[in-house]
Motif scaffolding. Structure first.
Motif, PDB file in Angstrom:
ATOM      1  N   UNK A   1      -4.602  -2.128  15.536  1.00 22.79           N
ATOM      2  CA  UNK A   1      -4.703  -2.871  14.378  1.00 22.79           C
ATOM      3  C   UNK A   1      -5.007  -1.952  13.528  1.00 22.79           C
ATOM      4  N   UNK A   2      -5.001  -0.578  13.028  1.00 22.47           N
ATOM      5  CA  UNK A   2      -4.734   0.186  12.532  1.00 22.47           C
ATOM      6  C   UNK A   2      -3.675   1.108  12.234  1.00 22.47           C
ATOM      7  N   UNK A   3      -2.712   1.244  13.744  1.00 16.74           N
ATOM      8  CA  UNK A   3      -1.956   2.017  13.746  1.00 16.74           C
ATOM      9  C   UNK A   3      -0.679   1.260  12.739  1.00 16.74           C
ATOM     10  N   UNK A   4      -1.320  -0.134  12.808  1.00 13.18           N
ATOM     11  CA  UNK A   4      -0.276  -1.167  12.207  1.00 13.18           C
ATOM     12  C   UNK A   4      -0.078  -1.157  10.744  1.00 13.18           C
ATOM     13  N   UNK A   5      -1.191  -0.613  10.157  1.00 18.63           N
ATOM     14  CA  UNK A   5      -1.644  -0.942   8.734  1.00 18.63           C
ATOM     15  C   UNK A   5      -0.755  -0.103   8.479  1.00 18.63           C
ATOM     16  N   UNK A   6      -0.663   0.817   8.982  1.00 19.12           N
ATOM     17  CA  UNK A   6       0.659   2.586   8.863  1.00 19.12           C
ATOM     18  C   UNK A   6       2.020   1.975   8.310  1.00 19.12           C
ATOM     19  N   UNK A   7       2.405   1.594   9.304  1.00 19.67           N
ATOM     20  CA  UNK A   7       3.844   0.561   8.803  1.00 19.67           C
ATOM     21  C   UNK A   7       4.085  -0.819   7.885  1.00 19.67           C
TER      22      UNK A   7
ATOM     23  N   UNK B   1       0.617  -1.057  -0.234  1.00 18.68           N
ATOM     24  CA  UNK B   1      -0.274  -0.006   0.216  1.00 18.68           C
ATOM     25  C   UNK B   1       1.008   0.896  -0.416  1.00 18.68           C
ATOM     26  N   UNK B   2       0.497   2.261  -0.871  1.00 16.59           N
ATOM     27  CA  UNK B   2       1.311   3.183  -1.226  1.00 16.59           C
ATOM     28  C   UNK B   2       0.877   3.889   0.034  1.00 16.59           C
ATOM     29  N   UNK B   3       1.351   5.315   0.882  1.00 16.80           N
ATOM     30  CA  UNK B   3       1.260   5.574   1.802  1.00 16.80           C
ATOM     31  C   UNK B   3       0.065   6.897   1.613  1.00 16.80           C
ATOM     32  N   UNK B   4      -0.614   7.355   1.427  1.00 17.35           N
ATOM     33  CA  UNK B   4      -2.039   7.959   0.866  1.00 17.35           C
ATOM     34  C   UNK B   4      -3.311   6.653   1.522  1.00 17.35           C
ATOM     35  N   UNK B   5      -2.543   5.103   0.809  1.00 22.72           N
ATOM     36  CA  UNK B   5      -3.722   4.069   0.843  1.00 22.72           C
ATOM     37  C   UNK B   5      -3.748   3.684   2.045  1.00 22.72           C
ATOM     38  N   UNK B   6      -2.756   3.647   2.595  1.00 29.46           N
ATOM     39  CA  UNK B   6      -2.057   3.125   4.395  1.00 29.46           C
ATOM     40  C   UNK B   6      -3.743   4.278   5.001  1.00 29.46           C
ATOM     41  N   UNK B   7      -3.150   5.282   4.959  1.00 33.06           N
ATOM     42  CA  UNK B   7      -3.929   6.214   5.584  1.00 33.06           C
ATOM     43  C   UNK B   7      -5.481   5.660   5.861  1.00 33.06           C
ATOM     44  N   UNK B   8      -5.725   5.970   4.521  1.00 30.98           N
ATOM     45  CA  UNK B   8      -7.215   5.796   3.965  1.00 30.98           C
ATOM     46  C   UNK B   8      -7.443   4.058   4.790  1.00 30.98           C
ATOM     47  N   UNK B   9      -7.054   3.054   4.480  1.00 33.08           N
ATOM     48  CA  UNK B   9      -7.051   1.176   5.468  1.00 33.08           C
ATOM     49  C   UNK B   9      -7.387   2.145   6.282  1.00 33.08           C
ATOM     50  N   UNK B  10      -6.303   2.596   7.783  1.00 34.45           N
ATOM     51  CA  UNK B  10      -6.366   3.342   8.218  1.00 34.45           C
ATOM     52  C   UNK B  10      -6.963   3.376   9.272  1.00 34.45           C
ATOM     53  N   UNK B  11      -7.896   4.243   8.418  1.00 36.98           N
ATOM     54  CA  UNK B  11      -9.011   5.136   9.185  1.00 36.98           C
ATOM     55  C   UNK B  11     -10.060   4.702   8.904  1.00 36.98           C
TER      56      UNK B  11
END
Length: 232
Positions: free
Chosen positions: A223-229, A120-130
């Protein structure tokens, strides 16, 4: 003055859950290429559609989501429900972590997230995390602690149900068990079951989906925070 009896019950709850389940099956069939965008669509749309259907049912066959789902109408109510949600959300997180530690000690293995296979690119990581943190819990709470819970409550007041089957604790147990099974991750069913119980307690103690949503969102924060990494 009491609210009019709502005209939805188990058939409506079953319809909402069926729409969600069929949506995931159809999304998997239609989306061949596993890109970040298509994965996000497949991840979010079935739950969004089911949640909107749940709200629509309360509008057209009930008293609206505020009454039928026990949503707060004052800041005082919102504060009390928020506090209850945070308490039971913390219980869900701490209990879940303890169960994971025990399971790891017994099995020594874990399952990888499907997100690691896509990238996941960074932008998509934020979207999935939210989505994981706030919106997926909202959709699932409208389905399980909203429609299903409300339908079971209505059924418990009908003739023919025993005192035991009509207990709110049975409603808690049924919704928690189905919530855990719905995720289809049997390797962590016990963790999900505990989460369903703790989140359901917020609903039980307050009568509000807002409280259970708060608890569910708190449960999903790590889990949402882990998506960012995750690797890009």
């Amino acid at each position: 003055m009491s609210s009019p009896a709502r005209r939805w019950g188990l058939p409506a709850a079953a319809l909402v859950l069926a729409v969600n389940a069929v949506g995931f099956v159809v999304a998997a069939m239609l989306i061949d290429e596993q890109t970040a965008a298509t994965f996000f669509v497949a991840l979010t749309v079935p739950t969004m559609v089911a949640a909107l259907l749940a709200v629509a049912i309360t509008v057209f066959r009930g008293n609206g989501p505020v009454t039928d789902f026990g949503l707060p109408t004052t800041l005082r109510e919102a504060g009390a429900q928020l506090r209850a949600g945070l308490v039971w959300g913390a219980a869900s997180v701490l209990g879940g972590l303890a169960i994971v530690v025990v399971l790891l000690a017994l099995s020594g293995t874990t399952e990888e997230s499907p997100l690691t296979e896509i990238g996941l690119p960074s932008g998509w990581k934020v979207a999935v995390a939210l989505w994981v943190w706030l919106l997926a819990p909202l959709g699932e709470e409208l389905m399980f602690r909203g429609m299903l819970w409300g339908a079971l409550e209505k059924r418990s007041m009908s003739a023919g149900w025993t005192r035991v089957l009509g207990s709110p604790w049975v409603t808690l147990a049924i919704t928690a068990a189905l919530f855990a099974a719905w995720h289809g991750e049997w390797w962590r069913y016990i963790v999900l079951l505990w989460g369903g119980v703790a989140i359901g307690m917020a609903r039980l103690r307050t009568g509000s989906v807002f409280a259970s949503w708060t608890a569910h969102s708190m449960n999903n924060l790590l889990p949402a925070i882990s998506v960012l990494f995750l690797p890009a």
